[in-house]
Design an enzyme around this catalytic site. Sequence first.
Site, PDB file in Angstrom:
ATOM      1  N   MET A  79       0.854  -1.177   0.000  1.00  0.00           N
ATOM      2  CA  MET A  79       0.000   0.000   0.000  1.00  0.00           C
ATOM      3  C   MET A  79       0.897   1.236   0.000  1.00  0.00           C
ATOM      4  SD  MET A  79      -3.058  -1.094   0.070  1.00  0.00           S
ATOM      5  CE  MET A  79      -4.153   0.096   0.794  1.00  0.00           C
ATOM      6  N   THR A 104      -7.988  -3.925   4.611  1.00  0.00           N
ATOM      7  CA  THR A 104      -7.359  -3.137   5.675  1.00  0.00           C
ATOM      8  C   THR A 104      -8.188  -3.046   6.947  1.00  0.00           C
ATOM      9  OG1 THR A 104      -8.323  -1.200   4.626  1.00  0.00           O
ATOM     10  CG2 THR A 104      -6.031  -1.681   4.118  1.00  0.00           C
ATOM     11  N   GLY A 113      -0.987   1.512   8.931  1.00  0.00           N
ATOM     12  CA  GLY A 113      -1.008   1.074   7.536  1.00  0.00           C
ATOM     13  C   GLY A 113      -1.896   1.982   6.737  1.00  0.00           C
ATOM     14  N   CYS A 114      -2.040   1.682   5.469  1.00  0.00           N
ATOM     15  CA  CYS A 114      -2.839   2.539   4.601  1.00  0.00           C
ATOM     16  C   CYS A 114      -4.199   1.916   4.395  1.00  0.00           C
ATOM     17  CB  CYS A 114      -2.160   2.709   3.259  1.00  0.00           C
ATOM     18  SG  CYS A 114      -0.563   3.494   3.414  1.00  0.00           S
ATOM     19  N   ILE A 115      -5.090   2.716   3.855  1.00  0.00           N
ATOM     20  CA  ILE A 115      -6.463   2.230   3.694  1.00  0.00           C
ATOM     21  C   ILE A 115      -6.779   2.056   2.210  1.00  0.00           C
ATOM     22  CG2 ILE A 115      -8.870   2.663   4.149  1.00  0.00           C
ATOM     23  CD1 ILE A 115      -6.538   4.631   6.167  1.00  0.00           C
TER      24      ILE A 115
END
Lengths: 417, 105
Positions: free
Chosen positions: A158, A199, B103-105
């Site tokens: 990501m 996520t 973290g990223c979405i």
Amino acid sequence: MKKQIVILGGGTGGTMTANRLRRHFDADEAEIHVVDRDDRHVYQPGLLFVPFGLAQVDEIVRPRHRQLRSGIDFHESEVESVWIERDEVLLEDGTVLPYDLLVIATGARLQPEETEGLTGPGWNERAFTFYTPDGADLLQRALESFDGGRVVVNLIDMPIKCPVAPLEFAFLADAYFHERKIRNRVELIFATSLDGAFTKPVASKHLAGLLTEKDIELVTEFNAGEVDGVGGKLSSYDGRDLDFDLLVTVPLHGGAAYVERSPGLGDALGFVPTDKSTLQTLAQPNVFALGDATDLPTSKAGSVTHFEGDVLTENIVRFLEGRELDSSYDGHANCFIETGFHKALLIDFNYETEPLPGRFPSAVGPLPLLRESRLNHLGKLMFQWVYWHMLLPGREIPGIGPAMPQAGKKHLTTTTT
Amino acid sequence: MTALLIAETSVDVDAEGFLTNPDQWNEQIAEEIARESGVPALTDRHWLVIRYMRDRYLATGTAPSIRSLGKESGVPIKELYALFPKGPAKLAAKIGGIPKPRGCI
Ligand SMILES: Cc1cc2nc3c(=O)[nH]c(=O)nc-3n(C[C@H](O)[C@H](O)[C@H](O)COP(=O)(O)OP(=O)(O)OC[C@H]3O[C@@H](n4cnc5c(N)ncnc54)[C@H](O)[C@@H]3O)c2cc1C
């Protein structure tokens, strides 16, 4: 005095913003310039369907300048750099565009070359991506002649555009091989750098369940560092190997290259640090950003770009009039997830609320959240029409506002991270 | 959130053992978390990464991802994995006494 508004990028965010601002300002109030390197506007969500022969590239591409209202100046050139101290943009063709207000909407750039071996021998022969029109086309041909073996669908790391797209690809591949009656000869593996299918916890569990149901193996925390496109091997930094006959990967993403060349504008990956509720950049008060180009902690998606657009346009007007900015953007994202066999799932979330089951846009629906349905699939297909005819022209889409609706969501947990 | 005794200091940790209050951290705590996580000794290279993660978190409120860590700290990603096996960004955050990277979405 007439204001100079310069918009870098004529994709989803840039086009929509230019059209909205052109409607708001009379010709003697503002000049509006849009810069893009080419004149081919790709409806990117359509790329998902190309490898399976469900869409053709020429059906999802239209001329960029034709999506812009009259009275908008379109410059077809690469952006060379931005001088934020001097309020000027330099284009590759030598043009200098001074601005009172700058909008950064140059999206994200694919960087397959950042992964060792990926663009070496075997690239577009055995290792593919469907994130570009050419890649999607070549993959379509490879799939057509594929008659069995190991297919690895991979997300390297990501952030990427549309983080659900690789999952959708895996689901559609399952359906595609079933339809061709060779599913029993195909091993499908989904390898991701994330610690789950997605996520966010509730959606991640749901989607992992769907992968199991469709007999797609889930490999998590797989940080791919090297690809052998001839031998058919994907290796992670922590020493694990996955063999493949066909690799479908989503390369690393960064911001536009000129962002890195423009001092004070971007972060280490070339994304532009931006205030998460006003969309003003941290670089300069007269520089705003939206869409995939920002560093905001929400999905890089067309829906996000669209919702941001409402607050952005309002704030550009307020900024030019010297008024206080509106800080109401809440991170709202809304994504259809194709699951194959004419069904799709819908997720709706923002900075605070993770995707939850329930109904959208209200308690009576009509669209179910986090559950497969035919109606959601039709919604996804309909979206292409909505994109060209409502989203890009900057018209309101009935029933879908920028703020995330709470009514209709079933809160299962109290935590929101 | 629970309180835990690490290196004779009481610290608040989340379910996965990440400190939730970076102020409670010190170098002894770092060394003990490292040992328990399979990093027997912290070298200068480890410290460079740990301090970089901490400084970034304290300055910006978010810890860098593995990719920005590789670009900004000057330690290549391959080496990061050698120093902090499995997940360098996560492990360095844990040892550095900052919350788990989102973290990223
Ligand atoms: C395969 C795929 C599937 C997707 N599916 C969905 C979906 O189902 N739902 C959804 O909401 N979103 C989806 N998306 C994401 C969506 O397409 C993007 O988030 C959206 O287009 C972002 O808009 P943007 O304006 O930020 O960037 P873009 O629309 O990408 O526009 C950026 C523009 O900037 C131009 N540009 C960049 N650098 C320069 C430069 N140096 N000089 C000149 N011009 C430059 C580019 O040519 C481009 O036209 C998908 C994306 C992909 C790739």
